[in-house]
Design a protein around this motif. Structure first.
Motif, PDB file in Angstrom:
ATOM      1  N   PHE A  83      46.471  59.350  14.691  1.00 17.01           N
ATOM      2  CA  PHE A  83      45.278  59.513  15.851  1.00 17.01           C
ATOM      3  C   PHE A  83      45.301  58.115  16.661  1.00 17.01           C
ATOM      4  CE2 PHE A  83      43.615  61.688  12.190  1.00 17.01           C
ATOM      5  CZ  PHE A  83      43.552  62.990  12.703  1.00 17.01           C
ATOM      6  N   ARG A  84      46.561  57.245  16.716  1.00 12.62           N
ATOM      7  CA  ARG A  84      46.700  56.293  17.518  1.00 12.62           C
ATOM      8  C   ARG A  84      46.995  56.185  18.739  1.00 12.62           C
ATOM      9  NH1 ARG A  84      48.535  51.255  13.135  1.00 12.62           N
ATOM     10  NH2 ARG A  84      46.954  51.646  11.688  1.00 12.62           N
ATOM     11  N   HIS A  85      48.045  57.198  18.994  1.00  9.25           N
ATOM     12  CA  HIS A  85      48.471  57.270  20.379  1.00  9.25           C
ATOM     13  C   HIS A  85      48.325  58.820  21.147  1.00  9.25           C
ATOM     14  CE1 HIS A  85      50.879  53.586  20.027  1.00  9.25           C
ATOM     15  NE2 HIS A  85      50.971  53.739  18.720  1.00  9.25           N
ATOM     16  N   TYR A  86      48.108  58.791  22.030  1.00  9.32           N
ATOM     17  CA  TYR A  86      47.621  60.144  22.778  1.00  9.32           C
ATOM     18  C   TYR A  86      49.038  61.065  22.400  1.00  9.32           C
ATOM     19  CZ  TYR A  86      43.311  58.790  24.631  1.00  9.32           C
ATOM     20  OH  TYR A  86      42.186  58.064  24.958  1.00  9.32           O
ATOM     21  N   LEU A  89      49.013  62.776  19.098  1.00 10.23           N
ATOM     22  CA  LEU A  89      47.896  63.400  18.747  1.00 10.23           C
ATOM     23  C   LEU A  89      48.062  64.708  19.791  1.00 10.23           C
ATOM     24  CD1 LEU A  89      44.983  63.755  17.791  1.00 10.23           C
ATOM     25  CD2 LEU A  89      44.106  62.819  19.558  1.00 10.23           C
ATOM     26  N   THR A 159      44.706  55.772  21.686  1.00 11.05           N
ATOM     27  CA  THR A 159      43.166  56.415  21.741  1.00 11.05           C
ATOM     28  C   THR A 159      42.408  55.175  21.272  1.00 11.05           C
ATOM     29  OG1 THR A 159      43.533  56.758  19.429  1.00 11.05           O
ATOM     30  CG2 THR A 159      44.102  58.477  20.767  1.00 11.05           C
ATOM     31  N   ARG A 160      40.911  55.386  21.591  1.00  9.36           N
ATOM     32  CA  ARG A 160      40.053  54.408  21.272  1.00  9.36           C
ATOM     33  C   ARG A 160      40.402  53.891  19.737  1.00  9.36           C
ATOM     34  NH1 ARG A 160      34.290  56.327  23.967  1.00  9.36           N
ATOM     35  NH2 ARG A 160      35.290  56.208  26.014  1.00  9.36           N
ATOM     36  N   TYR A 161      40.520  54.829  18.957  1.00  7.69           N
ATOM     37  CA  TYR A 161      40.809  54.674  17.429  1.00  7.69           C
ATOM     38  C   TYR A 161      42.200  53.876  17.329  1.00  7.69           C
ATOM     39  CZ  TYR A 161      42.575  55.166  12.725  1.00  7.69           C
ATOM     40  OH  TYR A 161      42.948  54.941  11.438  1.00  7.69           O
TER      41      TYR A 161
END
Length: 174
Positions: A83-86, A89, A159-161
């Motif tokens: 979930f770190r990079h668009y 995802l 991502t924000r995460y």
């Protein structure tokens, strides 16, 4: 948790093989779907639909499912994260969508194959379903090409995460 380099390479190879295999199998499926829809030869049409079911059930479903599962394992075992990079995802969501649509299409694929085995299909028989197989195969091929492109180019954007995790690792306050 990061995988050791040897394991990471094995997992990467497995992911590439399942992904590229999916791409080739879907391209073959699309060719058969077009042949089944357009051929004037009853034997070609019947054979195409029977072969499509075999390819979908025993090649495409396992390869796409393996690609999804291996991709998740790979992302969790590397610094890319799930979930770190668009782009990661996006690949996850596109592959998940592909698996869902594929599983929903299996009933129609099996039905056309069963009808093809039992009768000679005329050009009007099951026309909507046969067209749907072409459209879904073409769409699946496009999605697989997009996920492949994302893997190669890895467009930027966290991502924000991902930003939170990055700043927490550096010791920066959030």
């Amino acid at each position: 948790m990061n995988m050791r380099p040897g394991l990471r390479k094995i997992v990467l190879v497995a992911h590439i093989v399942s992904s590229v295999g999916s791409l080739g199998a879907v391209a073959g499926f699309l060719a058969l779907a077009v042949a089944g829809l357009t051929s004037q030869d009853a034997q070609v049409t019947r054979s195409a639909y029977v072969a499509m079911e075999v390819i979908a059930r025993f090649v495409i479903v396992p390869l796409v499912s393996a690609s999804l599962l291996i991709g998740v394992a790979q992302s969790l075992g590397t610094t890319w994260g799930l979930f770190r990079h668009y782009w990661v995802l996006a690949k996850l969501l596109l592959t998940l969508l592909t698996v869902i649509v594929l599983l929903l299409q299996m009933e129609g694929i099996a039905h056309v194959a069963a009808v093809a085995v039992e009768t000679t299909l005329s050009s009007a028989d099951l026309l909507g379903l046969r067209r749907s197989l072409v459209v879904h195969a073409a769409g699946g091929l496009v999605v697989l090409l997009v996920t492949t492109t994302l893997s190669v180019y890895k467009p930027g954007g966290m991502t924000r995460y991902g930003w939170r995790k990055l700043h927490n690792q550096k010791g920066d306050p959030v």
